[in-house]
Design an enzyme around this catalytic site. Structure first.
Site, PDB file in Angstrom:
ATOM      1  N   ARG A 164      32.204  38.523  36.959  1.00 45.72           N
ATOM      2  CA  ARG A 164      32.825  39.108  35.765  1.00 45.72           C
ATOM      3  C   ARG A 164      31.799  39.393  34.676  1.00 45.72           C
ATOM      4  O   ARG A 164      31.905  40.396  33.964  1.00 45.72           O
ATOM      5  CB  ARG A 164      33.940  38.187  35.258  1.00 45.72           C
ATOM      6  N   TYR A 215      38.154  46.182  38.763  1.00 45.65           N
ATOM      7  CA  TYR A 215      37.845  45.141  39.743  1.00 45.65           C
ATOM      8  C   TYR A 215      37.379  43.840  39.099  1.00 45.65           C
ATOM      9  O   TYR A 215      37.114  43.781  37.915  1.00 45.65           O
ATOM     10  CB  TYR A 215      36.887  45.618  40.828  1.00 45.65           C
ATOM     11  N   GLU A 216      37.365  42.792  39.937  1.00 42.76           N
ATOM     12  CA  GLU A 216      37.091  41.408  39.505  1.00 42.76           C
ATOM     13  C   GLU A 216      38.102  40.941  38.462  1.00 42.76           C
ATOM     14  O   GLU A 216      37.779  40.171  37.553  1.00 42.76           O
ATOM     15  CB  GLU A 216      35.656  41.263  38.967  1.00 42.76           C
ATOM     16  N   GLY A 217      39.336  41.382  38.606  1.00 42.05           N
ATOM     17  CA  GLY A 217      40.400  41.035  37.654  1.00 42.05           C
ATOM     18  C   GLY A 217      40.545  42.132  36.626  1.00 42.05           C
ATOM     19  O   GLY A 217      39.628  42.356  35.828  1.00 42.05           O
TER      20      GLY A 217
END
Length: 577
Positions: A294, A434-436
């Site tokens: 993140r 992406y990645e949350g």
């Protein structure tokens, strides 16, 4: 397109005059000073400008391809990876116990910025490998570490994270991939994963997948998730990794951007894997690599914004169009027009503050890992946890907005491929997802991070910010930031204990509000340090004032939106949409 110019002067300014790099390194016992750090960054910038930038556009146009079940990356990527690994860049911040150089994470973070600026698709290969290494380092047993970490850290092998399934994206409780014990310490992994970046390539060497799966007796939900190491190649009788594992690329996703990056549909057909960490504790291991990613993703937004600014500023100084404001000259360079300057300054004010805030966060991460005082390690780790969703979401939101504004500076030429601006817009868009997704990051900030230490962590951060701003009181940027901070404090208090709908309605606005105040803090620190008459210092003071006058006032509107609550959001019946 204009040449990429690594922001080395800015890095030097931040290291030596703003972030107290030498003191920070002395505190954690690292023998690295600002001069050495800048020299490393200069070499990293040269790698990005000379090797990665020239293959970026061709990589976007060619894209990765699936040929006879194997991924073929665009022309020049495999050779660039070889040069990248041989020069030692893959091991920059990794643990020396496994062959890493152990350099401060701030150098890794700013190197990531330059890679994103020059070739985002390429930068994902080392970034994902590093995240996988961190999870293995934190959770795997000694045998797995000894086998897999050295070649991954050296760049001989790479890594990938296999988390998402078609029915289980953000809600990992729904994942169905199975892991069946083989009775000898190995597991047979069966299932399909989607959106797997760097899932396969043609660089040579092994590709180590970290796969989330369920054991046969696993409890339902996220409490039944385990993490497994599943390599593309298994060892043969002589210990060489030559035996193809039962995993394959089913398809490559056809994407809006990052065309050169192979985003794979991965099939695991009783593939051999090994458990990483304890059974049913995969979520904690997953978050080790996810949180590392993140920060990297946030810096991707920053890097693209910085690269787009270089292109737009260069174009604005050369493109002749229109007459001067007083009507006496024309045609003039479009940099003379107030609206063009506004767009460029919006980008620059974010990029330079984001670079400083990202650097400060990276120093806290090093502090969390290496400070001799356990209490200080805990404090620094909590600050990193607080700021991680802010860096990820705000930097990628501002990064995408910056790419669009830079494209706008070009007018119609910004929509044409040869100038490269439309690629920045397409590539930047994924980082918000992406990645949350950024909405998930905002909910994490409001729902979890504000309550860390019963609110003591965020209040401690606010106290730190306030102390710096009070010390600079009397300047435009410090005074404006103090006013915004006071409003942020009261808004934070009002959100404590908020219900799910209230938190969801407020979260995205709150995260942006938090980011603006944090960037105002960084601008205050930069303006306070920039007291000479050099061009760099003069520019810092001018852009700080722009941020105070033109960007920080967004805080008032955000606070008003948050105070309005969830009523108007939830009023419309679902069937009416």
């Amino acid at each position: 397109m204009y040449s990429y110019i690594p922001p080395i002067d800015d890095y030097r300014f931040l290291l030596g005059e703003v972030l107290g790099f030498d003191t920070a390194m002395a505190d954690i016992g690292k023998d690295v000073d600002a001069d050495l750090a800048a020299a490393v960054l200069e070499e990293a910038g040269r790698m990005c400008a000379d090797r990665l930038h020239p293959i970026n556009r061709e990589g976007d146009e060619q894209g990765s391809q699936l040929v006879d079940g194997a991924v073929r990356t665009p022309h020049g990527f495999a050779e660039a990876w070889r040069d990248f690994a041989q020069a030692g860049w893959a091991s920059l911040s990794a643990d020396p116990a496994y062959g890493g150089q152990g350099l401060p994470f701030i150098l890794q973070l700013w190197f990531d910025e330059m890679m994103a600026a020059t070739n985002l698709s390429f930068g994902l290969f080392p970034g994902l490998t590093r995240g996988a290494c961190e999870a293995i380092m934190a959770h795997a047993d000694g045998a797995l570490k000894a086998t897999y970490l050295p070649p991954m850290i050296s760049g001989e092998w790479t890594g990938a994270m296999a988390l998402t399934e078609s029915g289980a994206g953000t809600d990992l409780a729904l994942l169905k991939t199975k892991a069946v014990p083989c009775g000898d310490g190995r597991y047979a992994i069966t299932g399909q994963k989607i959106f797997i970046s760097s899932g396969d390539h043609d660089f040579g060497g092994n590709i180590v997948h970290l796969v989330l799966a369920r054991l046969p007796d696993a409890p339902a939900g996220v409490k039944g998730i385990s993490l497994f190491l599943v390599p593309k190649f298994l060892p043969d009788d002589q210990g060489a990794f030559t035996v193809r594992n039962a995993m394959s690329v089913g398809a490559l996703e056809k994407k809006m951007g990052i065309h050169a990056q192979p985003t794979c549909v991965m099939n695991y057909d009783e593939a051999t894997g090994w458990l990483v960490g304890a059974p049913n504790k995969g979520l904690a291991a997953m978050f080790t690599m996810m949180n590392a990613e993140r920060l990297m993703v946030g810096v991707q937004g920053l890097g693209i914004a910085g690269a787009a600014y270089i292109q737009a500023a260069g174009y604005a100084k050369e493109r002749l169009q229109g007459r001067s404001a007083d009507g006496t000259r024309g045609p003039v360079a479009i940099i003379d027009h107030a609206d063009v300057r506004r767009m460029l300054l919006n980008i620059r004010a974010f990029v330079e503050a984001g670079r400083a805030l990202g650097g400060w966060t990276a120093l806290q991460l090093d502090r969390a890992h290496h400070h001799p005082d356990p209490a200080e390690r805990i404090r620094a780790d909590a600050l990193v946890a607080l700021l991680t969703p802010v860096v990820k979401a705000a930097f990628t939101d501002f990064g995408f907005e910056s790419a669009v504004q830079a494209q706008q500076v070009f007018g119609g030429h910004g929509y044409i491929r040869e100038w490269g601006m439309e690629q920045f817009v397409r590539d930047a868009r994924i980082a918000q997802i992406y990645e949350g997704t950024n909405g998930v990051q905002a909910m994490d900030l409001v729902g979890r991070k504000l309550s860390l230490g019963d609110g003591a962590v965020v209040e401690g951060f606010f106290d730190l910010v306030q102390a710096d701003l009070e010390a600079a009181k009397g300047t435009v940027i410090a005074d404006a930031s103090l006013t915004a901070l006071a409003l942020l404090r009261s808004t934070t208090t009002s959100l404590r204990g908020a219900g799910v709908d209230a938190a969801g309605a407020a979260a995205v606005d709150y995260l942006r509000f938090f980011a603006l105040v944090s960037m105002g803090w960084m601008w205050s620190r930069m303006a306070a340090a920039a007291q000479e008459d050099s061009p760099l210092h003069q520019s810092k003071r001018a852009v700080a004032t722009f941020f105070a006058n033109r960007m920080l006032p967004q805080a008032d509107g955000l606070a008003a939106s948050i105070a309005a609550g969830e009523g108007s959001i939830m009023a419309l019946d679902a069937d009416a949409f």
